[in-house]
Design an enzyme around this catalytic site. Structure first.
Site, PDB file in Angstrom:
ATOM      1  N   HIS A 137       0.833  -1.203   0.000  1.00 15.69           N
ATOM      2  CA  HIS A 137       0.000   0.000   0.000  1.00 15.69           C
ATOM      3  C   HIS A 137       0.869   1.255   0.000  1.00 15.69           C
ATOM      4  O   HIS A 137       0.607   2.209  -0.756  1.00 15.69           O
ATOM      5  CB  HIS A 137      -0.917   0.002   1.221  1.00 15.69           C
ATOM      6  CG  HIS A 137      -1.702   1.263   1.396  1.00 15.69           C
ATOM      7  ND1 HIS A 137      -2.701   1.648   0.538  1.00 15.69           N
ATOM      8  CD2 HIS A 137      -1.623   2.254   2.322  1.00 15.69           C
ATOM      9  CE1 HIS A 137      -3.216   2.797   0.917  1.00 15.69           C
ATOM     10  NE2 HIS A 137      -2.574   3.184   2.011  1.00 15.69           N
ATOM     11  N   GLU A 205      -8.369  -2.526   6.884  1.00 13.78           N
ATOM     12  CA  GLU A 205      -7.371  -2.646   7.948  1.00 13.78           C
ATOM     13  C   GLU A 205      -7.814  -3.656   8.998  1.00 13.78           C
ATOM     14  O   GLU A 205      -8.982  -4.026   9.088  1.00 13.78           O
ATOM     15  CB  GLU A 205      -7.150  -1.287   8.635  1.00 13.78           C
ATOM     16  CG  GLU A 205      -6.774  -0.155   7.694  1.00 13.78           C
ATOM     17  CD  GLU A 205      -6.321   1.090   8.438  1.00 13.78           C
ATOM     18  OE1 GLU A 205      -5.870   0.960   9.604  1.00 13.78           O
ATOM     19  OE2 GLU A 205      -6.414   2.187   7.866  1.00 13.78           O
ATOM     20  N   ASP A 237     -11.018   2.467   7.724  1.00 19.26           N
ATOM     21  CA  ASP A 237     -10.669   3.858   8.012  1.00 19.26           C
ATOM     22  C   ASP A 237     -11.034   4.696   6.781  1.00 19.26           C
ATOM     23  O   ASP A 237     -10.208   4.931   5.909  1.00 19.26           O
ATOM     24  CB  ASP A 237      -9.176   3.968   8.345  1.00 19.26           C
ATOM     25  CG  ASP A 237      -8.835   5.318   8.931  1.00 19.26           C
ATOM     26  OD1 ASP A 237      -9.666   5.873   9.667  1.00 19.26           O
ATOM     27  OD2 ASP A 237      -7.731   5.824   8.658  1.00 19.26           O
ATOM     28  N   LYS A 257      -9.522  12.141   7.545  1.00 17.58           N
ATOM     29  CA  LYS A 257      -9.648  10.841   8.217  1.00 17.58           C
ATOM     30  C   LYS A 257     -10.506  10.907   9.481  1.00 17.58           C
ATOM     31  O   LYS A 257     -10.891   9.868  10.018  1.00 17.58           O
ATOM     32  CB  LYS A 257      -8.261  10.340   8.631  1.00 17.58           C
ATOM     33  CG  LYS A 257      -7.270  10.194   7.493  1.00 17.58           C
ATOM     34  CD  LYS A 257      -7.388   8.837   6.849  1.00 17.58           C
ATOM     35  CE  LYS A 257      -6.187   8.583   5.954  1.00 17.58           C
ATOM     36  NZ  LYS A 257      -6.124   7.201   5.512  1.00 17.58           N
ATOM     37  N   THR A 354      -3.688   0.371   5.615  1.00 14.25           N
ATOM     38  CA  THR A 354      -4.310  -0.396   4.540  1.00 14.25           C
ATOM     39  C   THR A 354      -3.510  -1.647   4.217  1.00 14.25           C
ATOM     40  O   THR A 354      -2.288  -1.607   4.076  1.00 14.25           O
ATOM     41  CB  THR A 354      -4.452   0.460   3.281  1.00 14.25           C
ATOM     42  OG1 THR A 354      -5.162   1.647   3.611  1.00 14.25           O
ATOM     43  CG2 THR A 354      -5.190  -0.276   2.185  1.00 14.25           C
TER      44      THR A 354
END
Length: 427
Positions: A137, A205, A237, A257, A354
């Protein structure tokens, strides 16, 4: 032959919640307060009812399972965790103690169909930290944003990087999510604009739940960190990539976020996952001694993501990957978190970052799967997606596959609602 339960639905080889699992959660029924339970087959076992009946004791001076979260139980420590798990296994196993099985009245009060209860957030989230522990990622995002030559930041192979997120917006699976508002500035624009995110994304996640705290000023080792972790949840997330691109330099993610992070309602214990431990990958750079592991710290957990547009007859699985691809383990992340002297608390939640495998079908975010919108995904119903649209439902699933049984997490699901409207902010 795998152990079986007298709860018949728990014995199907592909069921998430056999007697080998026994994940903890919190639920309520109409007219009753929230309390703690474990999942067994298609049922929820009311731990408060067992506690009141004298069949289950966690070992503390006060009852702990009539609470709206599992924090009080976790705070009792690993000996209590092991003792309760052993007792529950004995009460639910086919060849175990028949005290619950043969008590028709108690069984009717304590074992409830999962469809008849409301599952709630299982922990009181003390703090939330999101890491960036998946190498593929990090490589993918770095390539998209900075080019292949500068994909990995210079610190990435040496340190588990992360940021402190918002515990206040961690929500349980099934909670609808409002599309966030914020500032966005496309590369071609000279000034930012304000409005709903147009590049809304997921992040697949695992979340590690800290069951024992540490003392401010006292670092912990990787081995101590591993012992402090109570269990794991699936974690989405949610991320607003366009808001993130404008705000994240120099201090990192903030509003992009903070609006929501969704977790699964069941905390799968580390004890249930111990049989599925695997080592972290070979190190491209040697880690400093405080991050070196005494044994396998990752887990062989299959993961997948499904997307279903509003009105679609079925969902499309858009990603299949595995938690064994992570570069840093949750224990390493927790040890690094504490090394400055940062105090960790019961109920802290650590996101893995991730989880993406090496192939495109294994990527854990739409930013990667659509390569920043350049390669839209084709869904089963004929629609395409580069990022999430209003009405889309995203569902994360995960399980560790044993011999004749499965230790599953259930679902981590959320549906995106339109952004709130404030006409006075219109541009």
């Amino acid at each position: 032959m795998s152990a079986t339960s007298w709860v018949a639905s728990a014995n199907a080889p592909d069921h998430n919640f056999p007697v080998q699992n026994l994940p903890y959660g919190v639920f309520r029924t109409p007219g009753h307060d929230a309390r703690c339970g474990v999942a067994i087959g298609d049922l929820v076992l009311d731990l408060s009812a067992l506690e009141q009946a004298g069949l289950l004791g966690a070992g503390g001076s006060e009852p702990v399972f009539g609470q709206p979260n599992i924090n009080a139980f976790m705070a009792l420590g690993s000996e209590a965790w092991a003792r309760v798990r052993a007792r529950l296994t004995d009460l639910l196993a086919t060849a175990g103690d028949p005290a619950l099985r043969d008590d028709t009245t108690l069984r009717g009060r304590a074992l409830l169909p999962v469809d008849s209860v409301e599952l709630l957030l299982p922990i009181a989230v003390a703090g939330y930290t999101d890491f960036y522990a998946g190498r593929q990622h990090a490589l993918n995002l770095g390539t998209i944003l900075r080019g292949a030559d500068n994909a990995l930041p210079p610190n990435w192979l040496h340190i588990p990087t992360g940021y402190n997120g918002r515990a206040s917006t961690v929500v349980v699976s099934g909670t609808d999510i409002r599309r966030p508002l914020g500032q966005r500035k496309p590369p071609s624009a000279t000034m930012p604009t304000f409005g709903p995110s147009q590049r809304l994304d997921i992040e697949l996640e695992l979340g590690a739940v800290v069951g024992q705290g540490s003392t401010m000023g006292q670092p912990i080792t990787v081995a101590e960190a591993d012992a402090m972790i109570f269990g794991f949840v699936l974690l989405n997330d949610w991320s607003a990539r366009d808001i993130q691109a404008w705000e994240y330099q120099p201090l990192g993610p903030f509003q992009s976020k903070a609006f929501a992070s969704t977790i699964s309602p069941w905390v799968v214990t580390k004890a249930a996952l111990d049989a599925f431990r695997v080592p972290t990958p070979p190190r491209e750079q040697p880690l400093l001694p405080y991050l070196q592991e005494p044994g396998p710290m990752l887990f062989d957990i299959a993961l997948e993501v499904a997307m279903q547009p509003q009105g679609a007859a079925s969902s499309t699985t858009i990603s299949r990957t595995n938690a064994n691809t992570l570069y840093y383990s949750a224990a390493q992340q927790l040890a690094h978190h504490s090394v400055s002297g940062c105090r960790m608390d019961v109920g802290d939640l650590l996101g893995s970052g991730t989880i993406s495998g090496p192939d495109k079908g294994q990527y854990g975010s739409l930013m990667e799967l659509s390569w920043s919108g350049q390669q839209p995904l084709q869904l089963d119903g004929g629609q395409t997606r580069s990022f999430i649209e209003d009405g889309d439902t995203l569902t994360l699933r995960g399980w560790a596959q044993g011999d004749g049984y499965r230790v599953g997490f259930g679902e981590c699901r959320g549906t995106i609602l339109p952004a709130p409207v404030r006409p006075e902010w219109a541009q």
